[in-house]
Motif scaffolding. Structure first.
Motif, mmCIF file in Angstrom:
data_model
loop_
_atom_site.group_PDB
_atom_site.id
_atom_site.type_symbol
_atom_site.label_atom_id
_atom_site.label_comp_id
_atom_site.label_asym_id
_atom_site.label_seq_id
_atom_site.Cartn_x
_atom_site.Cartn_y
_atom_site.Cartn_z
ATOM 1 N N ALA A 1 7.996 9.820 -62.654
ATOM 2 C CA ALA A 1 7.743 11.550 -63.180
ATOM 3 C C ALA A 1 7.968 12.474 -62.301
ATOM 4 O O ALA A 1 9.183 12.789 -62.348
ATOM 5 C CB ALA A 1 7.177 11.900 -64.331
ATOM 6 N N LYS A 2 6.949 11.851 -61.204
ATOM 7 C CA LYS A 2 7.372 13.013 -60.638
ATOM 8 C C LYS A 2 8.523 13.168 -59.234
ATOM 9 O O LYS A 2 8.898 14.159 -58.829
ATOM 10 C CB LYS A 2 5.815 12.577 -59.548
ATOM 11 N N LEU A 3 9.237 12.072 -58.984
ATOM 12 C CA LEU A 3 10.312 11.254 -57.997
ATOM 13 C C LEU A 3 11.094 12.128 -59.443
ATOM 14 O O LEU A 3 12.423 12.589 -58.691
ATOM 15 C CB LEU A 3 10.508 9.924 -58.026
ATOM 16 N N ARG A 4 11.154 11.618 -60.267
ATOM 17 C CA ARG A 4 12.034 12.493 -61.610
ATOM 18 C C ARG A 4 12.093 14.111 -60.816
ATOM 19 O O ARG A 4 13.164 14.368 -61.217
ATOM 20 C CB ARG A 4 12.486 11.888 -62.749
ATOM 21 N N ALA A 5 11.036 14.752 -61.348
ATOM 22 C CA ALA A 5 11.089 16.066 -61.046
ATOM 23 C C ALA A 5 12.090 16.213 -60.235
ATOM 24 O O ALA A 5 12.685 17.804 -59.954
ATOM 25 C CB ALA A 5 9.280 16.321 -61.688
ATOM 26 N N LEU A 6 11.688 15.798 -59.082
ATOM 27 C CA LEU A 6 11.998 16.313 -57.264
ATOM 28 C C LEU A 6 12.817 16.095 -57.581
ATOM 29 O O LEU A 6 14.090 17.111 -56.702
ATOM 30 C CB LEU A 6 11.201 15.146 -56.936
ATOM 31 N N ALA A 7 13.386 14.848 -58.578
ATOM 32 C CA ALA A 7 15.439 14.547 -57.959
ATOM 33 C C ALA A 7 15.826 16.186 -58.800
ATOM 34 O O ALA A 7 16.924 16.179 -58.393
ATOM 35 C CB ALA A 7 15.748 13.767 -59.222
ATOM 36 N N VAL A 8 15.402 16.800 -59.396
ATOM 37 C CA VAL A 8 16.290 17.600 -60.867
ATOM 38 C C VAL A 8 15.901 18.887 -59.999
ATOM 39 O O VAL A 8 16.389 19.900 -59.957
ATOM 40 C CB VAL A 8 15.501 17.548 -62.206
ATOM 41 N N GLN A 9 14.675 19.315 -58.856
ATOM 42 C CA GLN A 9 15.079 20.430 -58.662
ATOM 43 C C GLN A 9 15.556 20.155 -56.900
ATOM 44 O O GLN A 9 15.424 21.716 -56.916
ATOM 45 C CB GLN A 9 13.240 20.153 -58.079
ATOM 46 N N ASN A 10 16.231 19.415 -56.961
ATOM 47 C CA ASN A 10 16.951 18.829 -55.607
ATOM 48 C C ASN A 10 18.335 18.794 -55.812
ATOM 49 O O ASN A 10 19.516 19.009 -55.036
ATOM 50 C CB ASN A 10 16.597 17.867 -54.893
ATOM 51 N N GLN A 11 18.697 19.389 -57.332
ATOM 52 C CA GLN A 11 19.989 18.919 -58.304
ATOM 53 C C GLN A 11 20.576 17.616 -57.521
ATOM 54 O O GLN A 11 21.688 17.769 -57.264
ATOM 55 C CB GLN A 11 20.606 19.932 -57.856
ATOM 56 N N ASP A 12 19.790 16.191 -58.428
ATOM 57 C CA ASP A 12 20.619 14.564 -57.394
ATOM 58 C C ASP A 12 19.662 14.061 -58.740
ATOM 59 O O ASP A 12 18.905 14.358 -59.825
ATOM 60 C CB ASP A 12 19.802 14.575 -56.185
ATOM 61 N N THR A 13 20.744 12.920 -58.796
ATOM 62 C CA THR A 13 19.917 11.836 -59.388
ATOM 63 C C THR A 13 19.019 11.157 -58.829
ATOM 64 O O THR A 13 18.538 11.646 -57.415
ATOM 65 C CB THR A 13 20.998 10.834 -59.793
ATOM 66 N N LEU A 14 18.715 10.461 -59.718
ATOM 67 C CA LEU A 14 17.164 9.999 -59.146
ATOM 68 C C LEU A 14 17.376 8.524 -58.191
ATOM 69 O O LEU A 14 16.712 8.777 -57.089
ATOM 70 C CB LEU A 14 15.823 9.209 -60.572
ATOM 71 N N ALA A 15 18.228 7.759 -58.594
ATOM 72 C CA ALA A 15 18.784 7.309 -57.131
ATOM 73 C C ALA A 15 19.137 7.939 -55.993
ATOM 74 O O ALA A 15 18.721 7.526 -54.815
ATOM 75 C CB ALA A 15 19.718 6.747 -57.612
ATOM 76 N N GLY A 16 20.393 9.003 -56.004
ATOM 77 C CA GLY A 16 20.467 9.925 -55.069
ATOM 78 C C GLY A 16 19.518 10.429 -54.223
ATOM 79 O O GLY A 16 19.013 10.233 -52.940
ATOM 80 N N TYR A 17 18.250 10.897 -54.820
ATOM 81 C CA TYR A 17 17.427 11.476 -53.988
ATOM 82 C C TYR A 17 16.715 10.538 -53.102
ATOM 83 O O TYR A 17 16.281 10.190 -51.926
ATOM 84 C CB TYR A 17 16.396 11.809 -55.626
ATOM 85 N N VAL A 18 16.076 9.555 -54.619
ATOM 86 C CA VAL A 18 16.036 8.209 -53.125
ATOM 87 C C VAL A 18 16.274 7.796 -52.591
ATOM 88 O O VAL A 18 15.552 7.172 -50.953
ATOM 89 C CB VAL A 18 15.112 6.884 -54.040
ATOM 90 N N GLU A 19 17.519 7.850 -52.183
ATOM 91 C CA GLU A 19 18.587 7.003 -51.238
ATOM 92 C C GLU A 19 18.400 8.122 -50.657
ATOM 93 O O GLU A 19 17.851 7.446 -48.561
ATOM 94 C CB GLU A 19 19.707 7.308 -51.678
ATOM 95 N N LYS A 20 18.076 9.493 -50.134
ATOM 96 C CA LYS A 20 18.154 10.580 -49.182
ATOM 97 C C LYS A 20 16.776 10.019 -48.555
ATOM 98 O O LYS A 20 16.452 11.144 -48.040
ATOM 99 C CB LYS A 20 18.560 11.896 -50.301
ATOM 100 N N LEU A 21 16.339 9.995 -49.567
ATOM 101 C CA LEU A 21 14.341 10.551 -48.996
ATOM 102 C C LEU A 21 14.065 8.482 -47.912
ATOM 103 O O LEU A 21 13.668 8.706 -47.012
ATOM 104 C CB LEU A 21 12.944 9.620 -50.044
ATOM 105 N N LEU A 22 14.791 7.702 -48.186
ATOM 106 C CA LEU A 22 15.002 6.324 -47.396
ATOM 107 C C LEU A 22 16.161 6.838 -46.151
ATOM 108 O O LEU A 22 15.187 6.241 -45.316
ATOM 109 C CB LEU A 22 15.340 5.200 -48.405
ATOM 110 N N THR A 23 17.024 7.600 -46.055
ATOM 111 C CA THR A 23 17.953 7.653 -45.053
ATOM 112 C C THR A 23 17.367 8.670 -43.756
ATOM 113 O O THR A 23 17.934 8.662 -42.558
ATOM 114 C CB THR A 23 19.059 7.540 -45.473
ATOM 115 N N GLN A 24 16.925 9.699 -44.938
ATOM 116 C CA GLN A 24 16.750 10.897 -43.603
ATOM 117 C C GLN A 24 15.340 10.954 -43.347
ATOM 118 O O GLN A 24 15.347 11.874 -42.765
ATOM 119 C CB GLN A 24 17.505 12.174 -44.858
ATOM 120 N N GLN A 25 14.275 9.959 -43.842
ATOM 121 C CA GLN A 25 13.352 9.423 -42.920
ATOM 122 C C GLN A 25 12.050 11.583 -43.272
ATOM 123 O O GLN A 25 11.650 11.199 -42.947
ATOM 124 C CB GLN A 25 12.693 9.913 -42.324
#
Length: 154
Positions: free
Chosen positions: A26-50
Protein backbone atom coordinates in the motif's frame (compact mmCIF):
# COMPACT_ATOMS: atom_id res chain seq x y z
CA UNK A 1 0.18 -5.61 -34.61
CA UNK A 2 2.41 -5.73 -31.48
CA UNK A 3 2.11 -3.30 -28.63
CA UNK A 4 4.38 -0.25 -28.89
CA UNK A 5 7.48 -0.28 -26.70
CA UNK A 6 7.29 1.70 -23.50
CA UNK A 7 11.03 1.63 -22.97
CA UNK A 8 13.86 2.98 -25.05
CA UNK A 9 16.44 0.23 -24.67
CA UNK A 10 16.56 -3.42 -25.71
CA UNK A 11 13.79 -5.88 -24.99
CA UNK A 12 13.38 -6.87 -21.38
CA UNK A 13 13.64 -10.60 -21.00
CA UNK A 14 14.33 -10.94 -17.26
CA UNK A 15 12.18 -10.20 -14.24
CA UNK A 16 12.67 -9.60 -10.53
CA UNK A 17 10.10 -10.73 -7.99
CA UNK A 18 9.91 -9.39 -4.46
CA UNK A 19 7.38 -10.33 -1.79
CA UNK A 20 6.09 -7.54 0.42
CA UNK A 21 3.49 -7.21 3.14
CA UNK A 22 0.13 -5.62 2.46
CA UNK A 23 1.26 -2.51 4.34
CA UNK A 24 4.45 -2.19 2.28
CA UNK A 25 2.48 -2.73 -0.93
CA UNK A 26 0.00 0.00 0.00
CA UNK A 27 2.86 2.38 0.81
CA UNK A 28 4.60 1.67 -2.50
CA UNK A 29 1.35 2.11 -4.42
CA UNK A 30 0.68 5.44 -2.67
CA UNK A 31 4.20 6.67 -3.49
CA UNK A 32 3.75 5.58 -7.11
CA UNK A 33 0.48 7.50 -7.38
CA UNK A 34 2.08 10.51 -5.68
CA UNK A 35 4.85 10.44 -8.32
CA UNK A 36 2.31 9.94 -11.12
CA UNK A 37 3.66 6.54 -12.07
CA UNK A 38 2.58 2.92 -12.09
CA UNK A 39 3.71 0.65 -9.29
CA UNK A 40 6.03 -1.29 -11.61
CA UNK A 41 7.42 1.92 -13.10
CA UNK A 42 8.02 3.43 -9.67
CA UNK A 43 9.82 0.31 -8.39
CA UNK A 44 11.91 0.22 -11.57
CA UNK A 45 12.96 3.84 -10.99
CA UNK A 46 13.86 2.99 -7.40
CA UNK A 47 16.09 0.16 -8.59
CA UNK A 48 17.75 1.93 -11.49
CA UNK A 49 18.19 5.43 -10.05
CA UNK A 50 19.21 4.31 -6.54
CA UNK A 51 17.21 7.23 -5.12
CA UNK A 52 13.62 8.26 -4.66
CA UNK A 53 11.98 11.54 -5.55
CA UNK A 54 10.51 11.78 -2.06
CA UNK A 55 13.83 11.16 -0.27
CA UNK A 56 14.40 14.89 0.07
CA UNK A 57 11.25 15.14 2.18
CA UNK A 58 12.40 12.46 4.61
CA UNK A 59 15.16 14.25 6.48
CA UNK A 60 13.69 14.05 10.01
CA UNK A 61 13.36 17.82 10.20
CA UNK A 62 17.11 18.42 9.79
CA UNK A 63 18.91 20.30 7.08
CA UNK A 64 20.73 18.16 4.54
CA UNK A 65 24.55 18.20 4.78
CA UNK A 66 24.84 20.19 1.53
CA UNK A 67 22.62 22.94 2.93
CA UNK A 68 24.74 23.14 6.08
CA UNK A 69 27.89 23.37 3.97
CA UNK A 70 26.33 26.16 1.90
CA UNK A 71 25.32 28.05 5.05
CA UNK A 72 28.89 27.76 6.35
CA UNK A 73 30.16 29.14 3.05
CA UNK A 74 27.77 32.10 3.36
CA UNK A 75 28.94 32.75 6.93
CA UNK A 76 32.56 32.84 5.76
CA UNK A 77 31.68 35.19 2.88
CA UNK A 78 29.75 37.53 5.18
CA UNK A 79 32.59 37.51 7.69
CA UNK A 80 35.11 38.38 4.99
CA UNK A 81 32.89 41.09 3.51
CA UNK A 82 32.00 42.71 6.82
CA UNK A 83 35.40 42.71 8.46
CA UNK A 84 37.80 43.11 5.56
CA UNK A 85 39.62 46.46 5.80
CA UNK A 86 39.50 46.95 2.04
CA UNK A 87 35.73 46.43 1.98
CA UNK A 88 34.32 49.87 1.43
CA UNK A 89 30.93 49.47 3.00
CA UNK A 90 29.31 51.87 5.42
CA UNK A 91 28.81 51.05 9.09
CA UNK A 92 25.07 50.32 8.72
CA UNK A 93 25.61 47.69 6.03
CA UNK A 94 28.56 46.30 7.97
CA UNK A 95 26.32 45.90 11.04
CA UNK A 96 23.68 44.14 8.92
CA UNK A 97 26.28 41.74 7.50
CA UNK A 98 27.63 40.98 10.98
CA UNK A 99 24.12 40.38 12.35
CA UNK A 100 23.26 38.10 9.44
CA UNK A 101 26.52 36.22 9.94
CA UNK A 102 25.73 35.75 13.63
CA UNK A 103 22.21 34.50 12.86
CA UNK A 104 23.55 31.96 10.38
CA UNK A 105 26.19 30.78 12.86
CA UNK A 106 23.50 30.21 15.51
CA UNK A 107 21.33 28.37 12.97
CA UNK A 108 24.20 26.07 12.01
CA UNK A 109 25.20 25.41 15.61
CA UNK A 110 21.59 24.68 16.58
CA UNK A 111 21.11 22.34 13.63
CA UNK A 112 24.31 20.42 14.35
CA UNK A 113 23.41 20.16 18.04
CA UNK A 114 19.92 18.86 17.19
CA UNK A 115 21.44 16.21 14.92
CA UNK A 116 23.87 15.11 17.64
CA UNK A 117 21.09 14.90 20.21
CA UNK A 118 18.94 12.83 17.83
CA UNK A 119 21.82 10.47 17.03
CA UNK A 120 22.64 10.07 20.72
CA UNK A 121 19.02 9.33 21.61
CA UNK A 122 18.83 6.70 18.88
CA UNK A 123 22.09 5.12 20.04
CA UNK A 124 20.96 5.08 23.68
CA UNK A 125 17.56 3.62 22.81
CA UNK A 126 19.24 0.93 20.69
CA UNK A 127 21.69 0.04 23.48
CA UNK A 128 19.20 0.35 26.33
CA UNK A 129 17.94 -2.99 27.59
CA UNK A 130 14.46 -3.58 28.90
CA UNK A 131 13.93 -3.80 32.62
CA UNK A 132 13.48 -7.40 33.73
CA UNK A 133 9.87 -8.45 34.11
CA UNK A 134 8.62 -10.07 37.29
CA UNK A 135 8.41 -13.82 36.99
CA UNK A 136 5.58 -15.67 38.68
CA UNK A 137 7.61 -18.67 39.84
CA UNK A 138 9.72 -16.50 42.16
CA UNK A 139 6.83 -14.65 43.76
CA UNK A 140 5.60 -16.01 47.08
CA UNK A 141 2.10 -15.76 48.30
CA UNK A 142 1.69 -15.84 52.06
CA UNK A 143 -1.70 -16.69 53.51
CA UNK A 144 -2.49 -16.50 57.22
CA UNK A 145 -4.75 -19.17 58.72
CA UNK A 146 -6.24 -19.08 62.26
CA UNK A 147 -4.52 -21.19 64.90
CA UNK A 148 -6.07 -24.60 65.73
CA UNK A 149 -5.12 -24.34 69.38
CA UNK A 150 -7.52 -21.50 70.05
CA UNK A 151 -10.54 -23.56 69.22
CA UNK A 152 -10.71 -22.65 65.59
CA UNK A 153 -12.24 -24.95 63.03
CA UNK A 154 -10.10 -27.88 61.91
Amino acid sequence: MPRPRTYSQAARTHSVTVRVTAEQHAKLRALAVQNQDTLAGYVEKLLTQQSTPHAANQNDGHLPPLAIAELKRLVNALHAAALAPEARIDSENRAIAIALRDVLQVLIADELLAKRINETQQKVSADDTQAPKARNEFQRVVQIYPSRQEGGEP
